[in-house]
Design a protein around this motif. Structure first.
Motif, PDB file in Angstrom:
ATOM      1  N   VAL A  63      39.817  48.197 133.337  1.00  0.00           N
ATOM      2  CA  VAL A  63      38.465  48.712 133.584  1.00  0.00           C
ATOM      3  C   VAL A  63      38.312  49.082 135.053  1.00  0.00           C
ATOM      4  O   VAL A  63      37.781  50.141 135.395  1.00  0.00           O
ATOM      5  N   VAL A  64      38.809  48.211 135.930  1.00  0.00           N
ATOM      6  CA  VAL A  64      38.707  48.477 137.371  1.00  0.00           C
ATOM      7  C   VAL A  64      39.550  49.692 137.752  1.00  0.00           C
ATOM      8  O   VAL A  64      39.115  50.527 138.548  1.00  0.00           O
ATOM      9  N   ASP A  65      40.743  49.818 137.171  1.00  0.00           N
ATOM     10  CA  ASP A  65      41.597  50.978 137.461  1.00  0.00           C
ATOM     11  C   ASP A  65      40.945  52.278 136.982  1.00  0.00           C
ATOM     12  O   ASP A  65      40.970  53.283 137.680  1.00  0.00           O
ATOM     13  N   ALA A  66      40.368  52.236 135.785  1.00  0.00           N
ATOM     14  CA  ALA A  66      39.771  53.447 135.214  1.00  0.00           C
ATOM     15  C   ALA A  66      38.439  53.808 135.865  1.00  0.00           C
ATOM     16  O   ALA A  66      38.120  54.980 136.015  1.00  0.00           O
ATOM     17  N   THR A  67      37.666  52.785 136.224  1.00  0.00           N
ATOM     18  CA  THR A  67      36.334  53.018 136.805  1.00  0.00           C
ATOM     19  C   THR A  67      36.122  52.070 137.976  1.00  0.00           C
ATOM     20  O   THR A  67      35.538  51.000 137.809  1.00  0.00           O
ATOM     21  N   PRO A  68      36.587  52.436 139.159  1.00  0.00           N
ATOM     22  CA  PRO A  68      36.458  51.553 140.322  1.00  0.00           C
ATOM     23  C   PRO A  68      35.020  51.128 140.617  1.00  0.00           C
ATOM     24  O   PRO A  68      34.792  50.058 141.172  1.00  0.00           O
ATOM     25  N   ALA A  69      34.048  51.920 140.198  1.00  0.00           N
ATOM     26  CA  ALA A  69      32.646  51.559 140.438  1.00  0.00           C
ATOM     27  C   ALA A  69      32.248  50.296 139.672  1.00  0.00           C
ATOM     28  O   ALA A  69      31.266  49.647 140.021  1.00  0.00           O
ATOM     29  N   LYS A  70      33.000  49.922 138.648  1.00  0.00           N
ATOM     30  CA  LYS A  70      32.693  48.727 137.861  1.00  0.00           C
ATOM     31  C   LYS A  70      33.400  47.479 138.381  1.00  0.00           C
ATOM     32  O   LYS A  70      33.307  46.418 137.769  1.00  0.00           O
ATOM     33  N   ALA A  71      34.071  47.580 139.500  1.00  0.00           N
ATOM     34  CA  ALA A  71      34.815  46.435 140.034  1.00  0.00           C
ATOM     35  C   ALA A  71      33.897  45.245 140.306  1.00  0.00           C
ATOM     36  O   ALA A  71      34.262  44.099 140.016  1.00  0.00           O
ATOM     37  N   LEU A  72      32.713  45.493 140.840  1.00  0.00           N
ATOM     38  CA  LEU A  72      31.787  44.385 141.095  1.00  0.00           C
ATOM     39  C   LEU A  72      31.274  43.775 139.792  1.00  0.00           C
ATOM     40  O   LEU A  72      31.059  42.566 139.717  1.00  0.00           O
ATOM     41  N   HIS A  73      31.106  44.592 138.762  1.00  0.00           N
ATOM     42  CA  HIS A  73      30.695  44.065 137.462  1.00  0.00           C
ATOM     43  C   HIS A  73      31.772  43.131 136.902  1.00  0.00           C
ATOM     44  O   HIS A  73      31.466  42.065 136.379  1.00  0.00           O
ATOM     45  N   VAL A  74      33.025  43.552 137.024  1.00  0.00           N
ATOM     46  CA  VAL A  74      34.139  42.735 136.543  1.00  0.00           C
ATOM     47  C   VAL A  74      34.222  41.444 137.345  1.00  0.00           C
ATOM     48  O   VAL A  74      34.384  40.358 136.777  1.00  0.00           O
ATOM     49  N   ALA A  75      34.077  41.536 138.664  1.00  0.00           N
ATOM     50  CA  ALA A  75      34.118  40.333 139.507  1.00  0.00           C
ATOM     51  C   ALA A  75      33.011  39.361 139.114  1.00  0.00           C
ATOM     52  O   ALA A  75      33.243  38.144 139.010  1.00  0.00           O
ATOM     53  N   LEU A  76      31.817  39.863 138.887  1.00  0.00           N
ATOM     54  CA  LEU A  76      30.706  39.005 138.481  1.00  0.00           C
ATOM     55  C   LEU A  76      30.977  38.362 137.124  1.00  0.00           C
ATOM     56  O   LEU A  76      30.697  37.175 136.924  1.00  0.00           O
ATOM     57  N   ALA A  77      31.541  39.112 136.198  1.00  0.00           N
ATOM     58  CA  ALA A  77      31.868  38.565 134.877  1.00  0.00           C
ATOM     59  C   ALA A  77      32.910  37.460 134.984  1.00  0.00           C
ATOM     60  O   ALA A  77      32.784  36.413 134.339  1.00  0.00           O
ATOM     61  N   VAL A  78      33.926  37.651 135.823  1.00  0.00           N
ATOM     62  CA  VAL A  78      34.986  36.642 135.987  1.00  0.00           C
ATOM     63  C   VAL A  78      34.423  35.368 136.615  1.00  0.00           C
ATOM     64  O   VAL A  78      34.675  34.258 136.142  1.00  0.00           O
ATOM     65  N   VAL A  79      33.647  35.519 137.673  1.00  0.00           N
ATOM     66  CA  VAL A  79      33.087  34.341 138.348  1.00  0.00           C
ATOM     67  C   VAL A  79      32.094  33.623 137.428  1.00  0.00           C
ATOM     68  O   VAL A  79      32.095  32.394 137.347  1.00  0.00           O
ATOM     69  N   SER A  80      31.260  34.372 136.727  1.00  0.00           N
ATOM     70  CA  SER A  80      30.301  33.755 135.798  1.00  0.00           C
ATOM     71  C   SER A  80      31.024  32.999 134.690  1.00  0.00           C
ATOM     72  O   SER A  80      30.640  31.880 134.325  1.00  0.00           O
ATOM     73  N   ALA A  81      32.057  33.613 134.136  1.00  0.00           N
ATOM     74  CA  ALA A  81      32.806  32.969 133.052  1.00  0.00           C
ATOM     75  C   ALA A  81      33.561  31.740 133.552  1.00  0.00           C
ATOM     76  O   ALA A  81      33.631  30.726 132.852  1.00  0.00           O
ATOM     77  N   ALA A  82      34.085  31.808 134.765  1.00  0.00           N
ATOM     78  CA  ALA A  82      34.832  30.667 135.305  1.00  0.00           C
ATOM     79  C   ALA A  82      33.905  29.503 135.627  1.00  0.00           C
ATOM     80  O   ALA A  82      34.295  28.342 135.522  1.00  0.00           O
ATOM     81  N   SER A  83      32.657  29.789 136.015  1.00  0.00           N
ATOM     82  CA  SER A  83      31.741  28.724 136.387  1.00  0.00           C
ATOM     83  C   SER A  83      31.052  28.095 135.183  1.00  0.00           C
ATOM     84  O   SER A  83      30.465  27.031 135.289  1.00  0.00           O
ATOM     85  N   ARG A  84      31.111  28.732 134.043  1.00  0.00           N
ATOM     86  CA  ARG A  84      30.421  28.228 132.858  1.00  0.00           C
ATOM     87  C   ARG A  84      30.803  26.800 132.483  1.00  0.00           C
ATOM     88  O   ARG A  84      29.927  25.991 132.206  1.00  0.00           O
ATOM     89  N   PRO A  85      32.078  26.435 132.480  1.00  0.00           N
ATOM     90  CA  PRO A  85      32.428  25.049 132.101  1.00  0.00           C
ATOM     91  C   PRO A  85      31.858  23.998 133.074  1.00  0.00           C
ATOM     92  O   PRO A  85      31.655  22.852 132.686  1.00  0.00           O
ATOM     93  N   ALA A  86      31.592  24.378 134.298  1.00  0.00           N
ATOM     94  CA  ALA A  86      31.080  23.425 135.284  1.00  0.00           C
ATOM     95  C   ALA A  86      29.578  23.247 135.196  1.00  0.00           C
ATOM     96  O   ALA A  86      29.022  22.333 135.799  1.00  0.00           O
ATOM     97  N   CYS A  87      28.902  24.097 134.435  1.00  0.00           N
ATOM     98  CA  CYS A  87      27.442  24.022 134.312  1.00  0.00           C
ATOM     99  C   CYS A  87      27.047  22.947 133.312  1.00  0.00           C
ATOM    100  O   CYS A  87      27.642  22.842 132.248  1.00  0.00           O
TER     101      CYS A  87
END
Length: 63
Positions: free
Chosen positions: A37-61
């Motif tokens: 997704v980031v390679d195809a649409t660099p403008a979505k890189a921040l969306h992907v980063a937010l999704a990764v960080v949100s998903a990684a933090s979920r177990p700690a909530c």
């Protein structure tokens, strides 16, 4: 939240991050479709980063 958790989610193609981005996670050899997704649409890189960080933090909530 520990940096290792976020690093693992980014490296291993976290399933929840894929779901948040509306993607189906690939198989064993093609787990991480988020990088595509980031390679195809660099403008979505921040969306992907937010999704990764949100998903990684979920177990700690607390539930």
């Amino acid at each position: 939240m520990h940096g290792l958790t976020v690093g693992s989610a980014a490296r291993d193609g976290n399933a929840l991050a894929h779901e948040l981005m509306g993607l189906e996670r690939g198989g064993f050899y093609d787990r991480d479709k988020l990088a595509g997704v980031v390679d195809a649409t660099p403008a979505k890189a921040l969306h992907v980063a937010l999704a990764v960080v949100s998903a990684a933090s979920r177990p700690a909530c607390p539930r």
